[in-house]
Design a protein around this motif. Structure first.
Motif, short mmCIF file in Angstrom:
data_model
loop_
_atom_site.label_atom_id
_atom_site.label_comp_id
_atom_site.label_asym_id
_atom_site.label_seq_id
_atom_site.Cartn_x
_atom_site.Cartn_y
_atom_site.Cartn_z
N UNK A 1 8.65 -5.28 -54.64
CA UNK A 1 10.02 -4.79 -54.47
C UNK A 1 10.08 -3.27 -54.42
N UNK A 2 9.24 -2.61 -55.20
CA UNK A 2 9.18 -1.15 -55.11
C UNK A 2 8.67 -0.72 -53.74
N UNK A 3 7.70 -1.47 -53.21
CA UNK A 3 7.21 -1.17 -51.88
C UNK A 3 8.29 -1.32 -50.83
N UNK A 4 9.11 -2.37 -50.96
CA UNK A 4 10.21 -2.57 -50.02
C UNK A 4 11.22 -1.43 -50.12
N UNK B 1 2.90 1.81 -49.30
CA UNK B 1 1.56 1.23 -49.21
C UNK B 1 0.90 1.15 -50.58
N UNK B 2 1.07 2.19 -51.37
CA UNK B 2 0.51 2.19 -52.73
C UNK B 2 1.03 0.99 -53.51
N UNK B 3 2.35 0.77 -53.45
CA UNK B 3 2.96 -0.34 -54.19
C UNK B 3 2.53 -1.69 -53.63
N UNK B 4 2.52 -1.82 -52.32
CA UNK B 4 2.13 -3.10 -51.71
C UNK B 4 0.68 -3.45 -52.03
N UNK B 5 -0.19 -2.46 -52.03
CA UNK B 5 -1.60 -2.72 -52.33
C UNK B 5 -1.78 -3.12 -53.80
N UNK B 6 -1.00 -2.52 -54.69
CA UNK B 6 -1.01 -2.95 -56.09
C UNK B 6 -0.57 -4.41 -56.19
N UNK B 7 0.49 -4.74 -55.43
CA UNK B 7 0.98 -6.11 -55.41
C UNK B 7 -0.07 -7.07 -54.86
N UNK B 8 -0.71 -6.68 -53.76
CA UNK B 8 -1.75 -7.51 -53.15
C UNK B 8 -2.87 -7.81 -54.15
N UNK B 9 -3.31 -6.80 -54.86
CA UNK B 9 -4.41 -6.97 -55.83
C UNK B 9 -4.03 -7.98 -56.90
N UNK B 10 -2.79 -7.89 -57.39
CA UNK B 10 -2.35 -8.80 -58.43
C UNK B 10 -2.25 -10.24 -57.91
N UNK B 11 -1.68 -10.41 -56.73
CA UNK B 11 -1.54 -11.76 -56.17
C UNK B 11 -2.90 -12.37 -55.84
N UNK B 12 -3.84 -11.54 -55.39
CA UNK B 12 -5.18 -12.04 -55.09
C UNK B 12 -5.94 -12.43 -56.35
N UNK C 1 0.24 -17.69 -53.10
CA UNK C 1 -0.11 -17.60 -51.69
C UNK C 1 1.07 -17.10 -50.84
N UNK C 2 2.25 -17.61 -51.07
CA UNK C 2 3.41 -17.17 -50.29
C UNK C 2 3.70 -15.71 -50.54
N UNK C 3 3.64 -15.30 -51.81
CA UNK C 3 3.90 -13.90 -52.16
C UNK C 3 2.84 -12.98 -51.54
N UNK C 4 1.58 -13.44 -51.55
CA UNK C 4 0.51 -12.66 -50.94
C UNK C 4 0.73 -12.52 -49.44
N UNK C 5 1.15 -13.60 -48.80
CA UNK C 5 1.43 -13.57 -47.36
C UNK C 5 2.50 -12.54 -47.03
N UNK C 6 3.58 -12.54 -47.81
CA UNK C 6 4.66 -11.58 -47.58
C UNK C 6 4.19 -10.14 -47.82
N UNK C 7 3.34 -9.96 -48.81
CA UNK C 7 2.83 -8.63 -49.11
C UNK C 7 1.94 -8.11 -47.99
N UNK C 8 1.06 -8.96 -47.47
CA UNK C 8 0.20 -8.55 -46.36
C UNK C 8 1.03 -8.15 -45.15
N UNK C 9 2.09 -8.93 -44.88
CA UNK C 9 2.97 -8.58 -43.77
C UNK C 9 3.68 -7.26 -44.01
N UNK C 10 4.06 -7.01 -45.25
CA UNK C 10 4.75 -5.76 -45.57
C UNK C 10 3.82 -4.56 -45.46
N UNK C 11 2.55 -4.73 -45.82
CA UNK C 11 1.57 -3.66 -45.61
C UNK C 11 1.48 -3.36 -44.12
N UNK C 12 1.45 -4.42 -43.32
CA UNK C 12 1.44 -4.23 -41.87
C UNK C 12 2.66 -3.46 -41.39
N UNK C 13 3.82 -3.77 -41.94
CA UNK C 13 5.04 -3.06 -41.55
C UNK C 13 4.97 -1.58 -41.88
N UNK C 14 4.44 -1.26 -43.06
CA UNK C 14 4.33 0.15 -43.45
C UNK C 14 3.42 0.91 -42.48
#
Length: 231
Positions: free
Chosen positions: A96-99, A111-122, A129-142
């Motif tokens: 949410x901070x990344x958004x 990107x910093x926030x999304x990557x932190x999120x990705x690490x936790x979900x992984x 899995x759904x949260x990780x998918x959304x995070x990967x897409x959001x990294x792409x958006x950034x």
């Protein structure tokens, strides 16, 4: 980021997504307002992970109308989830901070926030899995908003692969649309059309005609650009 660059990135955001986002936001904001009021009244009754989940919802729901409140709730969720060692809650708080930072055009912080999120979900792949998918897409958006299309496309493909594994039509459609956008802004019009066509198909499978209409508008933009007005 210089002001001219920020304006350019803002224009990029609005150009392809204009009708899509305008229509969906008009209907979503009224609904979120009622949900926000209701959930805020419930907060004092909630504890531990339920409290964190509520804070993350409030962060997400406030993003369209009040990004300052979105950030406040995300930071509260982050602090509480870390105290509880609640991995999913912390991951959502970083997401949410990344958004928030994405909407504020602060893409490096996003990107910093999304990557932190990705690490936790992984760290809990079977649970998030759904949260990780959304995070990967959001990294792409950034990366997309920074004009780093190769990195954006790589993350959209990762998100797409996971969305397909989840059989989530809406997430599949969203990532096809993002791949279309990334190729559109590189003038890869034929490839963009293929991705937009797939996005439209999956939006319809997800029974989201509004989003399908937005993607069809993107297809129309390309045909206009190519001078193929009858199509």
């Amino acid at each position: 980021m210089p002001n001219n660059s920020r304006r350019m990135q803002s224009s990029k955001k609005n150009f392809v997504f204009l009708i899509l986002l305008f229509c969906s936001t008009v209907f979503a904001q009224e609904d979120f307002s009622a949900k926000i009021d209701s959930l805020v009244s419930e907060l004092p009754k909630l504890k531990d992970t339920a409290y964190v989940n509520a804070l993350n919802k409030l962060s997400s729901w406030n993003l369209p109308n009040s990004i300052s409140n979105s950030r406040i709730y995300a930071n509260k969720a982050l602090e509480k989830s870390q105290a509880l060692n609640y991995i999913k809650g912390e991951g959502m708080a970083w997401y949410n901070l990344g958004k928030y930072y994405n909407k504020d055009s602060n893409y490096d912080s996003a990107l910093y926030c999304f990557i932190k999120s990705q690490t936790l979900f992984e760290s809990q792949p079977n649970l998030n899995q759904t949260e990780l998918c959304k995070t990967l897409g959001s990294i792409g958006q950034a990366y997309y908003f920074q004009g780093k299309y190769d990195k954006a496309i790589a993350h959209f493909f990762k998100a797409l692969k996971l969305a397909e594994k989840l059989n989530d039509y809406a997430l599949i459609a969203q990532n096809y649309n993002s791949l279309g956008n990334s190729n559109y802004f590189q003038s890869n019009n034929k490839i963009a059309l293929e991705y937009y066509s797939q996005a439209t198909r999956y939006w319809m499978l997800a029974k989201n005609e509004l989003r399908a209409a937005g993607t069809l508008d993107n297809i129309g933009l390309i045909y206009c650009k190519l001078g193929r007005y009858e199509e």
